[in-house]
Scaffold this motif. Structure first.
Motif, PDB file in Angstrom:
ATOM      1  N   ALA A   1       6.236   6.210   2.199  1.00  0.00           N
ATOM      2  CA  ALA A   1       5.935   5.910   3.657  1.00  0.00           C
ATOM      3  C   ALA A   1       6.659   4.448   3.945  1.00  0.00           C
ATOM      4  O   ALA A   1       7.011   4.007   4.956  1.00  0.00           O
ATOM      5  CB  ALA A   1       4.578   5.858   3.764  1.00  0.00           C
TER       6      ALA A   1
ATOM      7  N   ARG B   1      -0.971   5.706   9.360  1.00  0.00           N
ATOM      8  CA  ARG B   1      -0.561   6.895   9.941  1.00  0.00           C
ATOM      9  C   ARG B   1       0.134   7.970   8.962  1.00  0.00           C
ATOM     10  O   ARG B   1      -0.283   9.004   8.842  1.00  0.00           O
ATOM     11  CB  ARG B   1      -0.133   6.733  11.268  1.00  0.00           C
ATOM     12  CG  ARG B   1      -0.644   6.338  12.476  1.00  0.00           C
ATOM     13  CD  ARG B   1       0.034   6.700  13.859  1.00  0.00           C
ATOM     14  NE  ARG B   1       1.362   5.994  13.994  1.00  0.00           N
ATOM     15  CZ  ARG B   1       1.322   4.635  14.192  1.00  0.00           C
ATOM     16  NH1 ARG B   1       0.348   3.916  14.791  1.00  0.00           N
ATOM     17  NH2 ARG B   1       2.774   4.033  14.045  1.00  0.00           N
ATOM     18  N   ALA B   2       1.190   7.186   8.476  1.00  0.00           N
ATOM     19  CA  ALA B   2       1.946   7.916   7.406  1.00  0.00           C
ATOM     20  C   ALA B   2       1.250   8.443   6.191  1.00  0.00           C
ATOM     21  O   ALA B   2       1.512   9.440   5.519  1.00  0.00           O
ATOM     22  CB  ALA B   2       2.940   7.121   7.068  1.00  0.00           C
TER      23      ALA B   2
ATOM     24  N   ALA C   1      -0.428  -0.310  10.985  1.00  0.00           N
ATOM     25  CA  ALA C   1      -0.580   0.907  11.683  1.00  0.00           C
ATOM     26  C   ALA C   1       0.241   2.212  11.402  1.00  0.00           C
ATOM     27  O   ALA C   1      -0.272   3.119  11.078  1.00  0.00           O
ATOM     28  CB  ALA C   1      -0.560   0.637  13.183  1.00  0.00           C
ATOM     29  N   ALA C   2       1.601   1.653  11.337  1.00  0.00           N
ATOM     30  CA  ALA C   2       2.571   2.779  10.898  1.00  0.00           C
ATOM     31  C   ALA C   2       2.176   3.356   9.559  1.00  0.00           C
ATOM     32  O   ALA C   2       2.144   4.795   9.369  1.00  0.00           O
ATOM     33  CB  ALA C   2       3.937   2.297  11.081  1.00  0.00           C
ATOM     34  N   LEU C   3       1.816   2.592   8.620  1.00  0.00           N
ATOM     35  CA  LEU C   3       1.813   3.042   7.217  1.00  0.00           C
ATOM     36  C   LEU C   3       0.523   3.581   7.047  1.00  0.00           C
ATOM     37  O   LEU C   3       0.299   4.729   6.459  1.00  0.00           O
ATOM     38  CB  LEU C   3       1.604   1.540   6.323  1.00  0.00           C
ATOM     39  CG  LEU C   3       1.933   1.714   4.895  1.00  0.00           C
ATOM     40  CD1 LEU C   3       2.994   2.464   4.700  1.00  0.00           C
ATOM     41  CD2 LEU C   3       1.649   0.561   4.214  1.00  0.00           C
TER      42      LEU C   3
ATOM     43  N   GLN D   1       9.611  -4.649   9.212  1.00  0.00           N
ATOM     44  CA  GLN D   1       8.225  -4.308   8.927  1.00  0.00           C
ATOM     45  C   GLN D   1       7.973  -4.265   7.333  1.00  0.00           C
ATOM     46  O   GLN D   1       6.932  -4.495   6.985  1.00  0.00           O
ATOM     47  CB  GLN D   1       7.791  -3.169   9.467  1.00  0.00           C
ATOM     48  CG  GLN D   1       7.635  -3.073  11.163  1.00  0.00           C
ATOM     49  CD  GLN D   1       7.303  -1.906  11.997  1.00  0.00           C
ATOM     50  OE1 GLN D   1       7.125  -0.915  11.310  1.00  0.00           O
ATOM     51  NE2 GLN D   1       7.035  -1.942  13.328  1.00  0.00           N
TER      52      GLN D   1
ATOM     53  N   GLN E   1      10.111   4.627   4.901  1.00  0.00           N
ATOM     54  CA  GLN E   1      10.213   5.140   6.167  1.00  0.00           C
ATOM     55  C   GLN E   1      10.151   4.263   7.255  1.00  0.00           C
ATOM     56  O   GLN E   1      10.402   4.195   8.456  1.00  0.00           O
ATOM     57  CB  GLN E   1       9.366   6.288   6.603  1.00  0.00           C
ATOM     58  CG  GLN E   1       9.384   7.560   5.743  1.00  0.00           C
ATOM     59  CD  GLN E   1      10.723   7.921   5.873  1.00  0.00           C
ATOM     60  OE1 GLN E   1      11.379   8.114   6.821  1.00  0.00           O
ATOM     61  NE2 GLN E   1      11.653   8.351   4.547  1.00  0.00           N
ATOM     62  N   LEU E   2       9.250   3.053   7.012  1.00  0.00           N
ATOM     63  CA  LEU E   2       9.374   1.901   7.954  1.00  0.00           C
ATOM     64  C   LEU E   2      10.755   1.382   8.130  1.00  0.00           C
ATOM     65  O   LEU E   2      11.836   1.131   7.152  1.00  0.00           O
ATOM     66  CB  LEU E   2       8.218   0.782   7.364  1.00  0.00           C
ATOM     67  CG  LEU E   2       6.854   1.232   7.110  1.00  0.00           C
ATOM     68  CD1 LEU E   2       6.178   0.104   6.546  1.00  0.00           C
ATOM     69  CD2 LEU E   2       6.241   1.746   8.607  1.00  0.00           C
TER      70      LEU E   2
ATOM     71  N   ARG F   1       1.819  -3.681  13.533  1.00  0.00           N
ATOM     72  CA  ARG F   1       2.628  -2.727  13.806  1.00  0.00           C
ATOM     73  C   ARG F   1       3.079  -1.790  12.514  1.00  0.00           C
ATOM     74  O   ARG F   1       2.754  -0.640  12.156  1.00  0.00           O
ATOM     75  CB  ARG F   1       3.789  -2.880  14.521  1.00  0.00           C
ATOM     76  CG  ARG F   1       3.372  -3.009  16.171  1.00  0.00           C
ATOM     77  CD  ARG F   1       4.665  -3.213  16.932  1.00  0.00           C
ATOM     78  NE  ARG F   1       5.004  -4.561  16.956  1.00  0.00           N
ATOM     79  CZ  ARG F   1       6.121  -5.056  17.006  1.00  0.00           C
ATOM     80  NH1 ARG F   1       7.098  -4.258  17.042  1.00  0.00           N
ATOM     81  NH2 ARG F   1       6.539  -6.380  16.932  1.00  0.00           N
ATOM     82  N   ALA F   2       3.273  -2.710  11.403  1.00  0.00           N
ATOM     83  CA  ALA F   2       3.642  -2.044  10.315  1.00  0.00           C
ATOM     84  C   ALA F   2       2.373  -1.561   9.518  1.00  0.00           C
ATOM     85  O   ALA F   2       2.527  -0.378   8.773  1.00  0.00           O
ATOM     86  CB  ALA F   2       4.198  -3.045   9.351  1.00  0.00           C
TER      87      ALA F   2
END
Length: 171
Positions: free
Chosen positions: A118, A167-168, A163-165, A126, A121-122, A160-161
């Motif tokens: 994950a 979710r992943a 939150a994205a992490l 981030q 993928q960022l 943002r990083a």
């Protein structure tokens, strides 16, 4: 005829010479004895024992007992140092803990691999912000300085990083 003071000087020099002879003749055997007693610094102990003997040389009733005194000192010093080392090496972190089961180890490794994937993928900015903040434990101000942005921008990038992490990684 020698005066009493000169007689004492002659006797003292003979005692000193006997001490030197004892030290030179028995240094290697005293070192071996210290090593066999488990000392981690046998040469130091083999030097310290005759030094202690030298301090107490005037108290010895029988000069023939000097070697026995030196050997006993080596044994006592080795034992004392081993005790001290054992106490120094005991730390609260060395308390035996339960070993995780193989299943737990596999699940932990899978989570680690998923987190690593994950992170990859960022976007680079981030990923760098997360690594600076959480891996290196830098304050947000320093993260902003490294990323060459304002503190508010660094907070936004981190948010943002994160939150994205999340979710992943979530199942």
């Amino acid at each position: 005829m020698l005066s009493p003071a000169e007689l004492l000087d002659v006797e003292a020099s003979e005692v000193e010479q006997d001490y030197r002879d004892l030290f030179t003749a028995h240094f290697v055997p005293l070192t071996r004895l210290a090593r066999l007693c488990g000392a981690d610094d046998p040469e130091d102990i083999a030097q310290e024992a005759p030094a202690r003997l030298h301090q107490r040389m005037h108290r010895l009733q029988d000069p023939a007992a000097a070697l026995a005194y030196a050997r006993r000192s080596v044994i006592n010093l080795s034992t004392s140092r081993l005790r001290r080392l054992l106490l120094e090496r005991r730390t609260p972190g060395e308390i035996p803990r339960e070993v995780p089961s193989p299943e737990t180890q596999v699940l932990t490794e899978q989570r680690r691999l998923a987190l690593h994937a994950a992170l990859q993928q960022l976007p680079a900015r981030q990923r760098h912000a997360l690594l600076l903040r959480y891996w290196l434990d830098l304050p947000v101000v320093e993260v902003a300085a490294v990323l060459d942005c304002r503190v508010g921008s660094a907070k936004s990038i981190l948010s943002r990083a994160h939150a994205a992490l999340s979710r992943a990684v979530e199942p």
